[in-house]
Design an enzyme around this catalytic site. Structure first.
Site, PDB file in Angstrom:
ATOM      1  N   THR A   1      75.877 -32.035 -57.448  1.00  0.00           N
ATOM      2  CA  THR A   1      76.319 -32.615 -56.188  1.00  0.00           C
ATOM      3  C   THR A   1      77.823 -32.716 -56.360  1.00  0.00           C
ATOM      4  O   THR A   1      78.300 -32.694 -57.485  1.00  0.00           O
ATOM      5  CB  THR A   1      75.763 -34.058 -56.028  1.00  0.00           C
ATOM      6  OG1 THR A   1      74.362 -34.032 -56.156  1.00  0.00           O
ATOM      7  CG2 THR A   1      76.131 -34.655 -54.693  1.00  0.00           C
TER       8      THR A   1
ATOM      9  N   ARG B   1      63.462 -29.889 -47.794  1.00  0.00           N
ATOM     10  CA  ARG B   1      63.627 -31.069 -48.640  1.00  0.00           C
ATOM     11  C   ARG B   1      64.972 -31.733 -48.386  1.00  0.00           C
ATOM     12  O   ARG B   1      66.000 -31.076 -48.359  1.00  0.00           O
ATOM     13  CB  ARG B   1      63.515 -30.672 -50.110  1.00  0.00           C
ATOM     14  CG  ARG B   1      63.705 -31.830 -51.092  1.00  0.00           C
ATOM     15  CD  ARG B   1      65.103 -31.887 -51.663  1.00  0.00           C
ATOM     16  NE  ARG B   1      65.223 -32.870 -52.753  1.00  0.00           N
ATOM     17  CZ  ARG B   1      66.361 -33.182 -53.361  1.00  0.00           C
ATOM     18  NH1 ARG B   1      67.473 -32.584 -53.001  1.00  0.00           N
ATOM     19  NH2 ARG B   1      66.385 -34.069 -54.317  1.00  0.00           N
ATOM     20  N   ILE B   2      64.950 -33.046 -48.219  1.00  0.00           N
ATOM     21  CA  ILE B   2      66.179 -33.816 -48.103  1.00  0.00           C
ATOM     22  C   ILE B   2      66.318 -34.680 -49.347  1.00  0.00           C
ATOM     23  O   ILE B   2      65.344 -35.279 -49.801  1.00  0.00           O
ATOM     24  CB  ILE B   2      66.162 -34.685 -46.821  1.00  0.00           C
ATOM     25  CG1 ILE B   2      66.216 -33.780 -45.576  1.00  0.00           C
ATOM     26  CG2 ILE B   2      67.304 -35.686 -46.812  1.00  0.00           C
ATOM     27  CD1 ILE B   2      66.143 -34.515 -44.254  1.00  0.00           C
ATOM     28  N   GLY B   3      67.506 -34.720 -49.921  1.00  0.00           N
ATOM     29  CA  GLY B   3      67.740 -35.516 -51.123  1.00  0.00           C
ATOM     30  C   GLY B   3      68.477 -36.807 -50.801  1.00  0.00           C
ATOM     31  O   GLY B   3      68.491 -37.268 -49.658  1.00  0.00           O
ATOM     32  N   ASP B   4      69.112 -37.373 -51.817  1.00  0.00           N
ATOM     33  CA  ASP B   4      69.788 -38.659 -51.635  1.00  0.00           C
ATOM     34  C   ASP B   4      71.149 -38.536 -50.952  1.00  0.00           C
ATOM     35  O   ASP B   4      71.640 -39.492 -50.352  1.00  0.00           O
ATOM     36  CB  ASP B   4      69.999 -39.326 -52.992  1.00  0.00           C
ATOM     37  CG  ASP B   4      70.874 -38.467 -53.912  1.00  0.00           C
ATOM     38  OD1 ASP B   4      70.455 -37.335 -54.239  1.00  0.00           O
ATOM     39  OD2 ASP B   4      71.978 -38.893 -54.273  1.00  0.00           O
TER      40      ASP B   4
ATOM     41  N   THR C   1      75.190 -39.202 -57.846  1.00  0.00           N
ATOM     42  CA  THR C   1      74.672 -37.860 -58.116  1.00  0.00           C
ATOM     43  C   THR C   1      73.563 -37.968 -59.148  1.00  0.00           C
ATOM     44  O   THR C   1      73.550 -38.905 -59.937  1.00  0.00           O
ATOM     45  CB  THR C   1      75.798 -36.931 -58.639  1.00  0.00           C
ATOM     46  OG1 THR C   1      75.190 -35.748 -59.171  1.00  0.00           O
ATOM     47  CG2 THR C   1      76.609 -37.592 -59.743  1.00  0.00           C
ATOM     48  N   GLY C   2      72.650 -37.027 -59.097  1.00  0.00           N
ATOM     49  CA  GLY C   2      71.554 -37.052 -60.069  1.00  0.00           C
ATOM     50  C   GLY C   2      70.257 -36.650 -59.432  1.00  0.00           C
ATOM     51  O   GLY C   2      70.235 -35.842 -58.502  1.00  0.00           O
ATOM     52  N   LYS C   3      69.178 -37.226 -59.924  1.00  0.00           N
ATOM     53  CA  LYS C   3      67.858 -36.889 -59.412  1.00  0.00           C
ATOM     54  C   LYS C   3      67.669 -37.629 -58.090  1.00  0.00           C
ATOM     55  O   LYS C   3      67.556 -38.850 -58.063  1.00  0.00           O
ATOM     56  CB  LYS C   3      66.800 -37.309 -60.425  1.00  0.00           C
ATOM     57  CG  LYS C   3      65.420 -36.806 -60.093  1.00  0.00           C
ATOM     58  CD  LYS C   3      64.456 -37.069 -61.239  1.00  0.00           C
ATOM     59  CE  LYS C   3      63.110 -36.422 -60.971  1.00  0.00           C
ATOM     60  NZ  LYS C   3      62.482 -36.888 -59.717  1.00  0.00           N
TER      61      LYS C   3
END
Lengths: 329, 322
Positions: B187, B215-218, B237-239
């Site tokens: 990210t 898919r939507i992430g954070d 940033t990350g999982k």
């Protein structure tokens, strides 16, 4: 443990002139959903299952703005969204931009349980729905005649303006039925008579103190296609953790900015407030000029709600026999 | 009090053995982007402009997973997302599912400034981009040969993978224990504060290698991957799934607001208590000009600077001071 508790809502921001018959229908539906949840809790279903069950019922009934009965986009289509969260492990699932999925809340649950992701949207979410084999219907199924009329009115009101906030002066005193102010009542830029209270939701704590929350919506009447509101956003429309479960409704953008549902949990966790105190604090301090309402349960079996709108369709019940269904303050 | 800026190019299981040819261009890009941000702050640009400017630069750099260089979905396509937030007004904008917009962060800013909404996604967001006349290109512009190879390897390993720095090895020892095999992360983000304490945060990403379409992430979720208010600005940033349920960015601010922690303490608490080990990193600045960069992954591509002359660029826990 304080026993189980449940709360449901059918949206905040209600037209003060809503015909008494519609008010009665709304109360009956809320009561039916509460009873459904209560009997599920009595047969020891986990909180997360009860939330899904109750929200499905709210989605399936055309009365509120979710599933069948969803508000329409500016193109006259339905784009639904939902999220669900399980408190104990803070697992969550969310969906947006659904056009054929009969029960968005159940697809959100499947995203949580059966996908490596937390949030799926639009064509990809529809594809996931097909692969999971959930019930699908034609987009027309969701569209009610009444909402087609509402969209027309919303367009005539040329409503979704960039600067849509109205002065809040005087609003607090109008709930006693000051007819002169009603003309000015708006939610999210829409005259209150056209506004579809934005959301349905349910929060549950079961007998083992597990909290869960779910929220589902058709979104804002006359919204741009592709608009995502607060309902599918964890921490905005929906949140559940060890301490509590929260579902919000109202002006989506204000709820997102205020991270409303997470903040109820955060002030309990970091500031040591009780559930009702936390709800009151968040409604008062976190909304700026926005308007919203929320329902919440705590792991101790408490239930709470709050709103700064004109009315919120809501109902709640606890194991010790308390039950309440209401619309106005 | 002075200005401060921090930026990141993703956190994850970045091996200490990262070859020089992969490491150097990224360090150079971090340095370059930091200089752009510092120069903008020195010429009194508002933090909202500064974070947009820096993230655009990171998006344009193919070495990071955002804009050009975004990782690919399971269908071999790019779906980008971004979020921007202004601290004082808490105004924000977000986008998801972009396929042709050169700079997603600038579209997020337009959603914030030109629509009554906060968040637009997929076809509706693309239509809005066209209406606003932002630069768009064929979707193939974003796809690098390296990312085609990464997708191929991820598919062979049959998993969703977050990395973009390394070819996937079959060696499972470096994997996190999660069932989906997420191992490394990407990210980009930037946070800035000016001398008057105005704050802003911006975050942009291509998501996960081999992610499901849709898919939507954070990253686009206000309070998860990105947040700013009058106390601090945070980019995480990350999982993604861990950052969403940990409401990471908002929690840094909430801990300062409700528990009276300092920026440093709040970030440390979130990284150690609110997210599982190996899943998250963040950069943050406070209204008083403090800066912090923390992670519980092996490393995080990061850089920061403040008006008092402090500057740092790093990948692993021991960073180098400039």
């Amino acid at each position: 443990m304080g026993g189980w508790a449940i709360a449901v809502h059918g949206g905040a921001g209600v037209d003060p002139n809503l015909p008494p018959q519609r008010q009665e229908e709304a109360k009956q539906l809320l009561t039916r959903c509460l009873n459904l949840g209560i009997s599920a809790l009595r047969s020891s279903l986990p909180a997360i299952d009860v939330v899904e069950l109750v929200v499905r019922e709210l989605e399936s009934d055309p009365l509120f703005n979710s599933g069948r009965g969803s508000a329409l986009t500016e193109n006259g289509t339905v784009e639904m969204e939902a999220s669900i969260m399980d408190g104990p492990k803070r697992r969550c699932g969310a969906v947006s931009g659904l056009t054929t999925v009969k029960n968005p809340i159940s697809l959100a649950r499947l995203v949580m349980d059966k996908s490596p992701h937390s949030y799926m949207a639009f064509a990809g979410a529809e594809e996931f729905a097909r692969r999971q084999g959930v019930a699908l219907v034609d987009n027309q199924y969701f569209i009610t005649e009444e909402n087609v009329g509402m969209l027309k009115l919303a367009k005539e009101a040329n409503s979704i303006l960039f600067d849509y906030r109205i002065p809040t002066v005087g609003l607090e005193t109008c709930s006693a039925g000051a007819a002169s102010v009603e003309a000015a009542l708006q939610m999210n830029g829409l005259p209150i008579s056209v506004y579809a209270p934005e959301t349905v939701g349910c929060v549950v704590v079961d007998g083992q103190g597990r909290c869960a929350a779910g929220t589902s919506t058709g979104g804002l009447m006359n919204k741009m296609s592709g608009r995502i509101g607060d309902s599918p956003l964890i921490g905005a429309g929906t949140y559940a953790g060890e301490l509590c479960g929260v579902s919000c409704t109202g002006e989506g953008e204000a709820i997102i900015r205020g991270t409303l549902s997470r903040d109820v949990a955060a002030v309990m966790e970091y500031k040591g407030l009780g559930l009702q105190e936390a709800v009151d604090f968040v409604i008062k301090e976190r909304l700026d000029e926005g308007m919203a309402g929320m329902i919440a349960v705590s792991r101790n079996g408490e239930v709470a709600y709050g709103f700064n709108t004109t009315g919120m369709f809501r109902g709640c019940a606890t194991e010790d026999g308390f039950m309440e269904v209401g619309i106005w303050e | 009090m002075g200005w401060a800026i921090a930026l990141h190019g993703g956190a994850g299981d970045i091996p200490l053995s990262l070859p020089l040819e992969r490491r150097e261009p990224r360090e150079a890009a971090l340095r370059h982007c930091l200089q752009i941000g510092v120069a903008a702050l020195q010429t009194k640009r508002p933090p909202l402009d500064v974070v947009e400017l820096v993230v655009r630069e990171l998006e344009n750099n193919p070495n990071f997973n955002a804009g050009r260089g975004s990782v690919l979905t399971t269908d071999g396509t790019v779906e980008m997302e971004a979020c921007i937030m202004d601290g004082n007004t808490k105004k924000c904008g977000a986008v998801s599912g972009l396929t042709t917009v050169v700079n997603p962060i600038s579209l997020a800013r337009l959603v914030m400034e030109k629509t009554p909404h906060i968040y637009l996604a997929f076809d509706g967001a693309e239509a809005f981009a066209r209406e606003q006349g932002v630069e768009t290109v064929d979707a193939s512009h974003f796809i690098t040969p390296e990312n085609i190879e990464r997708l191929k390897q991820a598919k062979e390993a049959n998993r969703v993978q977050i990395d973009y720095t390394q070819p996937i090895t079959k060696d499972t020892k470096k994997e996190t224990p999660t069932a989906d095999g997420d191992s490394q992360i990407g990210t980009v983000g930037c946070v800035a504060v000016d001398t008057r304490g105005n704050l802003a945060a911006a975050t942009s990403t291509g998501g996960l290698v081999n992610k499901m379409v849709g898919r939507i992430g954070d990253t686009p979720i206000v309070g998860a991957g990105n947040y700013a208010n009058s106390l601090c600005a945070v980019s995480a940033t990350g999982k993604g799934e861990a950052i969403i349920c940990g409401t990471v960015a908002r929690d840094v601010a909430a801990l300062m607001e409700y528990k009276g922690l300092s920026l440093e303490e709040a970030a440390a608490y979130v990284i150690s208590e609110c997210t599982p080990r190996g899943t998250a990193g963040l950069v943050a600045v406070s209204a008083t000009g403090e800066v912090t960069m923390q992670f519980n992954t092996t490393g995080m591509f990061r850089a920061c600077a403040s008006e008092d002359g402090y500057s740092e660029i790093g990948i692993w826990p021991n960073s180098m001071q400039n």
